[in-house]
Design an enzyme around this catalytic site. Structure first.
Site, mmCIF file in Angstrom:
data_model
loop_
_atom_site.group_PDB
_atom_site.id
_atom_site.type_symbol
_atom_site.label_atom_id
_atom_site.label_comp_id
_atom_site.label_asym_id
_atom_site.label_seq_id
_atom_site.Cartn_x
_atom_site.Cartn_y
_atom_site.Cartn_z
ATOM 1 N N SER A 145 0.830 -1.031 0.016
ATOM 2 C CA SER A 145 -0.086 -0.031 -0.166
ATOM 3 C C SER A 145 0.884 1.230 0.053
ATOM 4 C CB SER A 145 -0.936 -0.117 1.256
ATOM 5 O OG SER A 145 -0.546 0.857 2.288
ATOM 6 N N TYR A 158 -0.840 -0.900 10.839
ATOM 7 C CA TYR A 158 -1.182 -1.082 9.279
ATOM 8 C C TYR A 158 0.250 -0.842 8.652
ATOM 9 C CZ TYR A 158 -3.398 -1.586 4.596
ATOM 10 O OH TYR A 158 -3.729 -1.712 3.406
HETATM 11 N N1 LIG Z 1 -8.734 -0.936 -0.812
HETATM 12 C C1 LIG Z 1 -7.587 -0.252 -1.079
HETATM 13 O O1 LIG Z 1 -7.788 1.000 -1.339
HETATM 14 C C2 LIG Z 1 -6.477 -0.781 -0.500
HETATM 15 C C3 LIG Z 1 -5.187 0.030 -0.769
HETATM 16 C C4 LIG Z 1 -4.017 -0.450 -0.595
HETATM 17 C C5 LIG Z 1 -3.866 -1.840 -0.242
HETATM 18 N N2 LIG Z 1 -4.780 -2.598 0.052
HETATM 19 C C6 LIG Z 1 -4.799 -3.960 0.454
HETATM 20 O O2 LIG Z 1 -5.358 -4.922 -0.555
HETATM 21 C C7 LIG Z 1 -5.971 -6.105 0.096
HETATM 22 C C8 LIG Z 1 -7.317 -6.033 -0.309
HETATM 23 O O3 LIG Z 1 -7.744 -5.099 0.393
HETATM 24 P P1 LIG Z 1 -9.529 -4.816 -0.050
HETATM 25 O O4 LIG Z 1 -9.715 -3.314 0.118
HETATM 26 O O5 LIG Z 1 -9.972 -5.506 -0.856
HETATM 27 O O6 LIG Z 1 -10.089 -5.494 1.487
HETATM 28 P P2 LIG Z 1 -11.508 -6.125 1.675
HETATM 29 O O7 LIG Z 1 -12.336 -5.753 0.588
HETATM 30 O O8 LIG Z 1 -11.792 -5.964 3.050
HETATM 31 O O9 LIG Z 1 -10.855 -7.591 1.334
HETATM 32 C C9 LIG Z 1 -9.895 -8.224 2.166
HETATM 33 C C10 LIG Z 1 -10.023 -9.758 1.796
HETATM 34 O O10 LIG Z 1 -8.770 -10.213 2.802
HETATM 35 C C11 LIG Z 1 -9.258 -11.332 3.256
HETATM 36 N N3 LIG Z 1 -8.794 -11.546 4.774
HETATM 37 C C12 LIG Z 1 -8.839 -10.868 5.638
HETATM 38 N N4 LIG Z 1 -8.254 -11.541 6.563
HETATM 39 C C13 LIG Z 1 -7.815 -12.726 6.368
HETATM 40 C C14 LIG Z 1 -7.415 -13.901 6.849
HETATM 41 N N5 LIG Z 1 -7.077 -13.933 8.294
HETATM 42 N N6 LIG Z 1 -7.104 -14.887 6.193
HETATM 43 C C15 LIG Z 1 -7.384 -15.113 5.015
HETATM 44 N N7 LIG Z 1 -7.910 -13.790 4.245
HETATM 45 C C16 LIG Z 1 -8.311 -12.749 4.786
HETATM 46 C C17 LIG Z 1 -10.900 -11.403 3.263
HETATM 47 O O11 LIG Z 1 -11.290 -12.608 3.123
HETATM 48 P P3 LIG Z 1 -12.430 -13.283 3.702
HETATM 49 O O12 LIG Z 1 -12.906 -12.246 4.951
HETATM 50 O O13 LIG Z 1 -13.672 -13.500 2.901
HETATM 51 O O14 LIG Z 1 -11.845 -14.522 4.813
HETATM 52 C C18 LIG Z 1 -10.988 -10.632 1.854
HETATM 53 O O15 LIG Z 1 -11.162 -11.419 0.977
HETATM 54 C C19 LIG Z 1 -5.631 -5.879 1.673
HETATM 55 O O16 LIG Z 1 -4.244 -6.539 2.028
HETATM 56 C C20 LIG Z 1 -5.378 -4.329 1.752
HETATM 57 O O17 LIG Z 1 -4.768 -4.165 2.946
HETATM 58 C C21 LIG Z 1 -6.264 -2.114 -0.056
#
Ligand SMILES: NC(=O)c1ccc[n+]([C@@H]2O[C@H](COP(=O)([O-])OP(=O)(O)OC[C@H]3O[C@@H](n4cnc5c(N)ncnc54)[C@H](OP(=O)(O)O)[C@@H]3O)[C@@H](O)[C@H]2O)c1
Length: 259
Positions: A145, A158
């Site tokens: 990120s 984070y």
């Molecule tokens: N959205 C942004 O702007 C952004 C920016 C930079 C980085 N990121 C990173 O990108 C990734 C995806 O983020 P997102 O925004 O798509 O978040 P999200 O919609 O909350 O999705 C998170 C995903 O991670 C999985 N997850 C969470 N804890 C887990 C665990 N203990 N074991 C296995 N799976 C787990 C969830 O799966 P289940 O709940 O179905 O198990 C879900 O599929 C994350 O690592 C986040 O930090 C996001």
């Protein structure tokens, strides 16, 4: 040139594909030709996505995975090998953030964030590398990120986890390059998902953040397609230990002048 980005015949694991960015990454890899392993802690949340991948003419193997569980990680790799016989690509996407004032962050909160984002990514990488080494080929893409390289208040755990992912990536790249495995960070900027939906409800925040992004808008799902396919494909064969920020320029530090 187009063959450089072709993933036909490749097998990709994308962790955390029940929603959000994980679905975008998996969808882009499938469109480029890869067969998929898709994961969630709740298998039933993958039913519709499996159909979506199959409608593209690719295979999708749903696997239950909690990255906090060593046996789940081992099981994921075992099932992948049973189904496909190999793993070429890992996208370490599963992750979370706990937003609360720094003074209220508990030891449990800290451990949950660090263990999910950093420890989980390490042990998934370790587990697939054992298979990749055998074939002298692999692409590991760790989702980072802006906080890999940039500080923001209120999310110290984070930020530590994401900075750790970058350091870990450099170390693994140094170690596994000799086995034909590249390890890089794909760092998304601001994309609206369940993880940060609460921020997007605040118009003042959306205006502020948009003003900080030189390309003048938060990210859209398609903005990640090119980079994830690039890092998963032969096009990036000689690139390892690097970070690519897909953030519209947010981390350049440049803000638009208010005229
Ligand atoms: N959205 C942004 O702007 C952004 C920016 C930079 C980085 N990121 C990173 O990108 C990734 C995806 O983020 P997102 O925004 O798509 O978040 P999200 O919609 O909350 O999705 C998170 C995903 O991670 C999985 N997850 C969470 N804890 C887990 C665990 N203990 N074991 C296995 N799976 C787990 C969830 O799966 P289940 O709940 O179905 O198990 C879900 O599929 C994350 O690592 C986040 O930090 C996001």
């Amino acid at each position: 040139m187009e063959n450089l980005f072709d993933l036909t015949g490749k097998v990709a694991i994308v962790t955390g594909t029940s929603r959000g960015l994980g679905r975008y990454f998996a969808g882009a890899l499938a469109k480029a030709g890869a067969d998929l392993v898709i994961t969630s802690r709740n298998l039933s949340s993958l039913t519709d996505f499996k159909r979506e991948i199959e409608s593209l003419g690719r295979k999708a193997l749903p696997v239950q995975l909690d990255v906090l569980s060593q046996s789940d990680i081992e099981n994921m790799v075992r099932l992948t090998i049973e189904e496909y016989g190999k793993v070429d690509i890992l996208v370490n996407n599963a992750g979370l953030n706990i937003r609360k004032p720094t003074s209220e962050v508990s030891w449990q909160d800290w451990d949950t964030v660090l263990n999910t984002n950093l420890r989980g990514s390490f042990f998934c990488a370790q587990a697939v590398a054992g298979e990749m080494v055998k074939r002298n080929y692999g692409r590991i893409i760790n989702v980072g990120s802006c906080t890999c390289v940039f500080g923001m208040e209120g999310i110290a755990a984070y930020t530590a986890s994401r900075s750790g992912v970058l350091g870990m990536t450099r170390s693994l790249a140094a170690e596994w390059g000799r086995y034909g495995i590249t390890v890089n960070v794909l760092a998304p900027g601001w994309f609206k998902t369940a993880q940060n939906a609460v921020l997007y409800e605040n118009t003042e925040w959306v205006n502020y953040i948009t003003h900080r992004i030189p390309l003048n808008r938060p990210g859209q799902p398609h903005d990640l397609d090119g980079t994830v396919v690039f890092l998963a494909s032969d096009a990036s064969e000689y690139i390892t230990g690097q970070i690519i920020l897909v953030d519209g320029g947010f981390t350049t530090g440049a803000t638009k002048a208010i005229i």
